[in-house]
Design an enzyme around this catalytic site. Structure first.
Site, PDB file in Angstrom:
ATOM      1  N   SER A   1       0.820  -1.203   0.000  1.00 56.41           N
ATOM      2  CA  SER A   1       0.000   0.000   0.000  1.00 56.41           C
ATOM      3  C   SER A   1       0.860   1.261   0.000  1.00 56.41           C
ATOM      4  O   SER A   1       1.748   1.428   0.842  1.00 56.41           O
ATOM      5  CB  SER A   1      -0.911  -0.002   1.234  1.00 56.41           C
ATOM      6  OG  SER A   1      -1.699   1.156   1.271  1.00 56.41           O
TER       7      SER A   1
ATOM      8  N   HIS B   1       9.080  -9.192   0.053  1.00 57.90           N
ATOM      9  CA  HIS B   1       7.803  -9.264   0.780  1.00 57.90           C
ATOM     10  C   HIS B   1       7.338 -10.720   0.839  1.00 57.90           C
ATOM     11  O   HIS B   1       6.252 -11.060   0.347  1.00 57.90           O
ATOM     12  CB  HIS B   1       6.758  -8.396   0.055  1.00 57.90           C
ATOM     13  CG  HIS B   1       5.879  -7.607   0.980  1.00 57.90           C
ATOM     14  ND1 HIS B   1       6.318  -6.493   1.648  1.00 57.90           N
ATOM     15  CD2 HIS B   1       4.589  -7.780   1.348  1.00 57.90           C
ATOM     16  CE1 HIS B   1       5.346  -5.995   2.369  1.00 57.90           C
ATOM     17  NE2 HIS B   1       4.277  -6.763   2.224  1.00 57.90           N
TER      18      HIS B   1
ATOM     19  N   GLY C   1       7.282  -6.009   7.619  1.00 55.21           N
ATOM     20  CA  GLY C   1       7.999  -4.857   8.156  1.00 55.21           C
ATOM     21  C   GLY C   1       8.622  -5.149   9.505  1.00 55.21           C
ATOM     22  O   GLY C   1       9.806  -4.858   9.738  1.00 55.21           O
ATOM     23  N   ARG C   2       7.852  -5.712  10.412  1.00 59.83           N
ATOM     24  CA  ARG C   2       8.376  -6.046  11.739  1.00 59.83           C
ATOM     25  C   ARG C   2       9.533  -7.043  11.624  1.00 59.83           C
ATOM     26  O   ARG C   2      10.552  -6.910  12.300  1.00 59.83           O
ATOM     27  CB  ARG C   2       7.264  -6.632  12.615  1.00 59.83           C
ATOM     28  CG  ARG C   2       6.177  -5.650  13.000  1.00 59.83           C
ATOM     29  CD  ARG C   2       5.096  -6.353  13.819  1.00 59.83           C
ATOM     30  NE  ARG C   2       4.026  -5.456  14.211  1.00 59.83           N
ATOM     31  CZ  ARG C   2       2.939  -5.210  13.484  1.00 59.83           C
ATOM     32  NH1 ARG C   2       2.771  -5.807  12.326  1.00 59.83           N
ATOM     33  NH2 ARG C   2       2.002  -4.377  13.926  1.00 59.83           N
TER      34      ARG C   2
END
Length: 256
Positions: free
Chosen positions: A128, A175, A182-183
């Site tokens: 996003s 990804h 992200g974490r």
């Protein structure tokens, strides 16, 4: 590849800290508690967790915050457990491998999405707000194999700060998981930094826009300069709690 002289100041700070080791047990315990809270709060807040810093502290103590979702509570507890695993990996100088990646991710999504925790994604995803588009799901296993090979070979010649930044960037570029990338990326970045004797680099929630923009630029153009500079700044800030705990003035204060 950047010249190591770019990181001269960080190397000097590390040398100053190394000269004070081993740190007193009470100082270490206090620093660890501080780091765990700050790291958990900021990493979760970047991803949209609405718990405040104080609420995060209370949640870490096992108390439920009224009006907050169960997921947000699990995100706090899970992140703490993931940090504990990072500490264990650091103590054993654990190289980056698929087991490490998937185990950390499994902790991040524990009780939130057990079906996908520790499992590479089987669907295509969009990030996003980002221009970069991650690879097709069918290419993820090979991309991750290439990533791990690179991180344990070519990346090892890089300065630890640049290596940590690029490990984060290249991981999140793929990804590989449906959620929690992200974490996990920030945990991996700090695993690399801490193994090399540097303090953890905490990206603050206030830096979220700059952080995302630098990552997207790196992913779309291959230019990591902004992202590496951001991580270097976070590493430099990571020394500050040590100087405070040891009763020493920071580099910034010494220059005044």
């Amino acid at each position: 590849m950047r010249d190591d002289s770019d990181f001269k100041q960080l190397d000097q700070l590390k040398s100053q800290l190394d000269a004070k080791r081993p740190l007193p047990p009470a100082v270490l315990a206090n620093l660890r508690e501080h780091l765990m809270l700050q790291w958990t709060y900021h990493s979760n807040a970047i991803e949209g967790n609405t718990l405040t810093l104080k609420e995060t502290k209370v949640a870490l103590e096992g108390i439920t915050i009224g009006g907050k979702t169960l997921r947000e509570h699990f995100e706090v507890v899970n992140h703490r457990d993931a940090i504990l695993m990072v500490e264990e990996l650091v103590s054993h100088k654990q190289p980056l491998n698929e087991w490490t990646l998937k185990s950390l991710h499994q902790l991040v999504l524990k009780n939130i999405d057990n079906e996908n925790a520790g499992q590479y994604r089987k669907i295509n995803v969009l990030i996003s707000g980002a221009t970069h588009r991650p690879p097709d799901a069918m290419h993820v296993p090979q991309a991750m194999e290439d990533f791990l090979s690179w991180s344990n070979q070519q990346a090892m010649v890089l300065h630890p700060v640049e290596r940590a930044a690029r490990v984060h960037g290249e991981f999140v570029k793929i990804h590989p998981f449906t959620d929690g990338n992200g974490r996990t990326a920030r945990l991996l970045m700090n695993l690399e930094l801490m193994k090399a004797g540097f303090p953890a680099a905490l990206v603050l929630v206030e830096q979220r826009l700059e952080y995302y923009e630098a990552l997207d630029k790196a992913h779309c153009t291959g230019d990591y300069s902004n992202f590496i500079a951001l991580v270097a700044l976070c590493v430099q800030r990571g020394f500050e709690p040590y100087w405070w705990a040891l009763g020493l003035k920071s580099e910034e204060q010494r220059e005044r």
